[in-house]
Write a protein that holds these residues in place. Structure first.
Motif, PDB file in Angstrom:
ATOM      1  N   UNK A  98       8.026  -6.278  -0.834  1.00  0.00           N
ATOM      2  CA  UNK A  98       6.984  -6.347   0.196  1.00  0.00           C
ATOM      3  C   UNK A  98       5.621  -6.140  -0.453  1.00  0.00           C
ATOM      4  N   UNK A  99       4.609  -6.771   0.131  1.00  0.00           N
ATOM      5  CA  UNK A  99       3.249  -6.631  -0.366  1.00  0.00           C
ATOM      6  C   UNK A  99       2.325  -6.355   0.821  1.00  0.00           C
ATOM      7  N   UNK A 100       1.362  -5.467   0.601  1.00  0.00           N
ATOM      8  CA  UNK A 100       0.417  -5.111   1.655  1.00  0.00           C
ATOM      9  C   UNK A 100      -0.603  -6.220   1.837  1.00  0.00           C
ATOM     10  N   UNK A 101      -0.725  -6.704   3.068  1.00  0.00           N
ATOM     11  CA  UNK A 101      -1.721  -7.710   3.416  1.00  0.00           C
ATOM     12  C   UNK A 101      -2.982  -6.967   3.841  1.00  0.00           C
ATOM     13  N   UNK A 102      -4.047  -7.036   3.034  1.00  0.00           N
ATOM     14  CA  UNK A 102      -5.239  -6.254   3.358  1.00  0.00           C
ATOM     15  C   UNK A 102      -5.931  -6.701   4.650  1.00  0.00           C
ATOM     16  N   UNK A 103      -5.754  -7.948   5.042  1.00  0.00           N
ATOM     17  CA  UNK A 103      -6.395  -8.444   6.260  1.00  0.00           C
ATOM     18  C   UNK A 103      -5.789  -7.806   7.512  1.00  0.00           C
ATOM     19  N   UNK A 104      -4.469  -7.619   7.505  1.00  0.00           N
ATOM     20  CA  UNK A 104      -3.789  -7.060   8.688  1.00  0.00           C
ATOM     21  C   UNK A 104      -3.335  -5.621   8.482  1.00  0.00           C
ATOM     22  N   UNK A 105      -3.445  -5.129   7.232  1.00  0.00           N
ATOM     23  CA  UNK A 105      -3.004  -3.784   6.870  1.00  0.00           C
ATOM     24  C   UNK A 105      -1.536  -3.558   7.211  1.00  0.00           C
ATOM     25  N   UNK A 106      -0.726  -4.618   7.048  1.00  0.00           N
ATOM     26  CA  UNK A 106       0.720  -4.539   7.250  1.00  0.00           C
ATOM     27  C   UNK A 106       1.428  -5.106   6.020  1.00  0.00           C
ATOM     28  N   UNK A 165      15.343  -9.225 -10.554  1.00  0.00           N
ATOM     29  CA  UNK A 165      14.090  -8.794  -9.933  1.00  0.00           C
ATOM     30  C   UNK A 165      13.007  -8.943 -10.987  1.00  0.00           C
ATOM     31  N   UNK A 166      12.092  -9.880 -10.760  1.00  0.00           N
ATOM     32  CA  UNK A 166      11.023 -10.124 -11.719  1.00  0.00           C
ATOM     33  C   UNK A 166       9.716 -10.303 -10.950  1.00  0.00           C
ATOM     34  N   UNK A 167       8.812  -9.330 -11.108  1.00  0.00           N
ATOM     35  CA  UNK A 167       7.507  -9.365 -10.455  1.00  0.00           C
ATOM     36  C   UNK A 167       6.447  -8.948 -11.464  1.00  0.00           C
ATOM     37  N   UNK A 168       5.202  -9.308 -11.189  1.00  0.00           N
ATOM     38  CA  UNK A 168       4.104  -8.962 -12.082  1.00  0.00           C
ATOM     39  C   UNK A 168       3.096  -8.023 -11.450  1.00  0.00           C
ATOM     40  N   UNK A 169       3.216  -7.758 -10.143  1.00  0.00           N
ATOM     41  CA  UNK A 169       2.254  -6.934  -9.419  1.00  0.00           C
ATOM     42  C   UNK A 169       3.004  -5.807  -8.719  1.00  0.00           C
ATOM     43  N   UNK A 170       2.615  -4.590  -8.746  1.00  0.00           N
ATOM     44  CA  UNK A 170       1.386  -4.072  -9.343  1.00  0.00           C
ATOM     45  C   UNK A 170       1.494  -3.865 -10.846  1.00  0.00           C
ATOM     46  N   UNK A 198       9.148 -11.573  -1.475  1.00  0.00           N
ATOM     47  CA  UNK A 198      10.222 -12.136  -2.278  1.00  0.00           C
ATOM     48  C   UNK A 198      11.549 -11.491  -1.958  1.00  0.00           C
ATOM     49  N   UNK A 199      12.614 -12.266  -2.134  1.00  0.00           N
ATOM     50  CA  UNK A 199      13.977 -11.773  -1.983  1.00  0.00           C
ATOM     51  C   UNK A 199      14.698 -12.131  -3.275  1.00  0.00           C
TER      52      UNK A 199
END
Length: 80
Positions: free
Chosen positions: A14-22, A33-38, A27-28
């Motif tokens: 899950x990633x925080x959407x700054x526009x909606x703060x939700x 599991x391969x991510x670059x953020x944070x 990704x599933x």
């Protein structure tokens, strides 16, 4: 993390959407599991059962809440 129908781990990112703060699903992941953020993360999810086997856990406790070792001494939290 949860176990899919075939008893393989599934990780929802899950990633925080700054526009909606939700939080929104970003990704599933089923086998890797391969991510670059944070920060960069690359985990072979197929190794989780093998690691449980090597620790001598009974089949019913594999993938349950607790902490397990990953390659290189890293740790993963499998639940709260």
């Amino acid at each position: 993390m949860e176990k899919a129908e075939g008893r393989r781990p599934v990780v929802y990112v899950h990633e925080l959407d700054p526009a909606t703060n939700t939080y929104a699903v970003n990704g599933i992941h089923h086998d890797r599991l391969q991510v670059g953020v944070p920060f960069p993360v690359d985990i072979d999810l197929t190794e989780i059962d093998r690691l449980s086997d090597s620790r001598g856990l009974p089949a019913g406790q594999r993938g349950s809440a607790g902490k397990g070792n990953l390659k290189g001494g890293s740790r993963v939290n499998r639940g709260s």
